[in-house]
Each structure stands twice: as structure tokens, then as C-alpha cells.
Design a protein around this motif. Structure first.
Motif, mmCIF file in Angstrom:
data_model
loop_
_atom_site.group_PDB
_atom_site.id
_atom_site.type_symbol
_atom_site.label_atom_id
_atom_site.label_comp_id
_atom_site.label_asym_id
_atom_site.label_seq_id
_atom_site.Cartn_x
_atom_site.Cartn_y
_atom_site.Cartn_z
ATOM 1 N N HIS A 74 0.831 -1.205 0.000
ATOM 2 C CA HIS A 74 0.000 0.000 0.000
ATOM 3 C C HIS A 74 0.867 1.257 0.000
ATOM 4 O O HIS A 74 0.472 2.295 -0.565
ATOM 5 N N GLY A 75 2.027 1.175 0.624
ATOM 6 C CA GLY A 75 2.907 2.331 0.694
ATOM 7 C C GLY A 75 3.475 2.748 -0.643
ATOM 8 O O GLY A 75 4.049 3.840 -0.766
ATOM 9 N N LEU A 76 3.324 1.914 -1.652
ATOM 10 C CA LEU A 76 3.837 2.239 -2.988
ATOM 11 C C LEU A 76 2.868 3.103 -3.785
ATOM 12 O O LEU A 76 3.195 3.545 -4.892
ATOM 13 N N ASN A 77 1.666 3.332 -3.241
ATOM 14 C CA ASN A 77 0.676 4.228 -3.863
ATOM 15 C C ASN A 77 0.307 3.798 -5.293
ATOM 16 O O ASN A 77 0.358 4.589 -6.234
ATOM 17 N N PHE A 78 -0.075 2.547 -5.423
ATOM 18 C CA PHE A 78 -0.499 2.037 -6.728
ATOM 19 C C PHE A 78 -2.001 2.178 -6.939
ATOM 20 O O PHE A 78 -2.520 1.788 -7.964
ATOM 21 N N GLY A 79 -2.706 2.708 -5.961
ATOM 22 C CA GLY A 79 -4.161 2.737 -6.029
ATOM 23 C C GLY A 79 -4.725 1.531 -5.299
ATOM 24 O O GLY A 79 -4.231 1.150 -4.232
ATOM 25 N N GLU A 80 -5.761 0.918 -5.866
ATOM 26 C CA GLU A 80 -6.382 -0.226 -5.207
ATOM 27 C C GLU A 80 -5.439 -1.429 -5.191
ATOM 28 O O GLU A 80 -4.907 -1.842 -6.225
ATOM 29 N N GLN A 99 -2.498 0.239 -14.031
ATOM 30 C CA GLN A 99 -1.792 1.513 -14.043
ATOM 31 C C GLN A 99 -2.033 2.241 -15.370
ATOM 32 O O GLN A 99 -2.440 1.613 -16.364
ATOM 33 N N SER A 108 5.564 -1.474 -11.589
ATOM 34 C CA SER A 108 4.944 -1.832 -10.316
ATOM 35 C C SER A 108 5.463 -3.175 -9.793
ATOM 36 O O SER A 108 5.594 -3.380 -8.582
#
Length: 316
Positions: A74-80, A99, A108
Motif C-alpha cells: 500500500h505504501g507504494l501508492n499504486f491505487g487499489e 496503471q 509496479s
């Protein structure tokens, strides 16, 4: 001399068609309720149709720390992002939303590998872009529609239009019932699900053709027999074959459901359900519909819905 074992007595006289009012109500529920489920609950689209990245990993620990893995990804800010156990306590499935570009989709994967380090083994990585996923949805839908049209023409050519309509109606019943199973249990709906639906259509159609063929033979053989009795006779005469075929296939599929693992669980469960609902629709949907459609006897005369002997005596 070896004689075959009769699991179903040859003189069976079960009144399947006489139960048509009850079974049609059940069939209507099996057709409408799944559509309502899909509308209200929706389908759990897999990576094939939703687009994105799927990464299956196995941790070196006996039990995976899902919370830690979820926090890192989640910390990678990929969305869902979805992180869930997959079959075994140390097996984890990571889903990352599609993406904007193919390059970002590939990047990713590298970023996930960086944050997870060498504490996990990568068992499967799949990437599907948003363009490809939309094409797969369209292709899967077209495949099912073309299969239905082909079946309609085949049955119409081999039998009569009444049989073709009954076949399509009962197969729609099978398809909606199977899709409803996916929605109810939130099984992953992907390309293997489309394969399961097409397989169920073909398998169920084979059973219906056998029953239709016997109905056609009996229409020529018993010209004055009431249609309700004739349909029951035809179903009972093919009952042994129907039961043995479906039970054998059911038993062959059960090991895949119980021991096949998460990767094929959805496909195997859909097939088992399709075997059951296909047998039901052949006996209780496809055959009784001939009463409404007015199947023709040999010589082109329409066989109007006829009453049973008890009904005839009561009327007299």
C-alpha cells in the motif's frame, strides 16, 4: 455371458413432466435470482477482465504476515491493492489495480519486489493492461453469443424450431445459474470462467439432444399417446444414460474441487454445478417446454398439449 448392471430400472415411470408447474417456478428463480445477484452484488472480476497486476508469492515463514505485506505494498501508492491468503498459510496473492501505462504496470512489479526483498518466492506474475482486459470482456461475450446462435441453428436444422427454442431457453437457464454461482460465492470471474460456461453449454446440450432424439422417435411411434405421457416416457427411457453420464462426470470433477487448489477451484466448482443444473434443465425445462411450443408429430401435424388419462376421465 456378461449382462450389464441396470442402475435405473428399464421400466421406470417417473412423472417428471407432471411436476412442470413446480419445476418451472424453480427454473424461473434459477434464471431471475442470478441476474439480480449480478446487478446488486456484481461479479468478482479477475485480472483478465479488470486489468492490473497479479503476483502470487510464497513466504519462507510458515505463516505469512498479511498485515506487513499489505502495509508495504500500500505504501507504494499504486491505487487499489488487494492482499489475501491463497490456499496455504504462507501463500499470498497480491492484486494491483491497472496503471495508466504499460510501462508503469511493469514498473509496479519491480517496486513490489524491492519492498518485499528476498523473504518471498515468486510463483506467478500476470500483467493485463486496461485495453487488453476490455478486449477480453468483449471477446468472451461474443464467444458465448456465437455459441448460442450456432446451437440454435444446429438444433433447428436437426430437429424442429420448437426443439431449438427449448434448447436455447434451457441453456440460458444453465448460463445464468452458473453466473449467479460466481456472484453468490464471489468466485474469481476470469477467462477460465468463460471456458467453464462454454464447456457447460456443450455438455448440457449433448444431454438435451439425446432426450430430443428419443422424443422425436416416440412422436413417430406413438401417434395417439397424450403428449404429457409421451414426454415422460422419453425422459424415463433415457434416464439411465442421463444419470450414469452425469454421476460419472460429477465424480471425476470432485477431486479438482477438493484437491485442485485455488488456481482451478472456481473452474472446477462451476463445472460441478453445471453438471447438476444441466441435468435438471434437460429433464425439467427442455422436455416440458414442448407442451407450450406445440412440437410436431411425424407428418407435420402439430401435437397440441394433451391431457393425462385422469384428466380426460374427469372431463368426461
Amino acid at each position: 455371458m456378461f449382462t450389464g448392471i441396470h442402475f435405473i430400472p428399464p421400466d421406470t415411470k417417473i412423472g417428471f413432466v407432471r411436476l412442470r408447474i413446480i419445476t418451472w417456478v424453480i427454473s424461473a428463480l434459477l434464471t431471475v435470482v442470478p441476474l439480480l445477484l449480478v446487478w446488486k452484488v456484481g461479479l468478482n472480476f479477475g485480472i483478465d477482465f479488470q486489468g492490473g497486476t497479479l503476483i502470487e508469492i510464497q513466504t519462507k515463514e510458515s505463516v505469512a504476515d498479511l498485515g506487513d505485506i499489505r502495509a508495504k505494498v500500500h505504501g507504494l501508492n499504486f491505487g487499489e491493492v488487494q492482499v489475501q491468503e491463497f490456499g496455504a498459510p504462507n501463500a499470498v496473492l497480491i492484486r494491483i489495480a491497472a496503471q495508466p501505462t504499460e510501462k508503469e504496470q511493469q514498473d509496479s512489479i519491480s517496486k513490489v519486489k524491492q519492498v518485499l526483498g528476498d523473504q518471498v518466492d515468486y510463483r506467478r506474475i500476470e500483467v493485463v493492461g486496461p485495453t487488453v482486459s476490455s478486449e477480453l470482456i468483449a471477446g468472451g461475450t461474443v464467444a458465448v453469443v456465437i455459441a448460442m446462435i450456432g446451437i440454435l441453428l444446429y438444433i433447428w436444422f436437426r430437429f424442429e424450431w420448437q426443439f431449438a427454442v427449448a434448447a436455447i431457453a434451457s441453456l440460458v437457464h444453465d448460463v445464468t445459474g452458473t453466473i449467479g454461482l460466481y456472484s453468490l460465492l464471489q468466485l474469481e470471474f476470469n477467462l477460465s470462467s468463460i471456458a467453464a460456461i462454454l464447456t457447460i453449454i456443450g455438455y448440457s446440450l449433448n444431454d438435451k439432444v439425446v432426450i430430443f432424439d428419443r422424443i422425436r422417435e416416440n412422436l413417430r411411434k406413438y401417434r395417439k399417446m397424450p403428449l404429457t405421457e409421451l414426454l415422460d416416457l422419453s425422459v424415463n427411457e433415457t434416464l439411465s444414460r442421463t444419470v450414469l453420464t452425469h454421476v460419472t462426470t460429477f465424480l471425476a470433477m470432485m477431486p479438482f474441487v477438493l484437491l485442485g487448489g485455488e488456481a482451478i477451484f472456481g473452474f472446477a466448482l462451476a463445472m460441478v454445478w453445471g453438471i447438476v443444473i444441466g441435468a435438471y434443465s434437460s429433464i425439467y425445462v427442455a422436455a416440458p417446454l414442448q407442451l407450450i411450443l406445440g412440437v410436431k408429430r411425424d407428418g407435420g401435424m402439430t401435437a397440441a398439449p394433451t391431457k393425462t388419462k385422469a384428466e380426460a376421465r374427469a372431463r368426461a
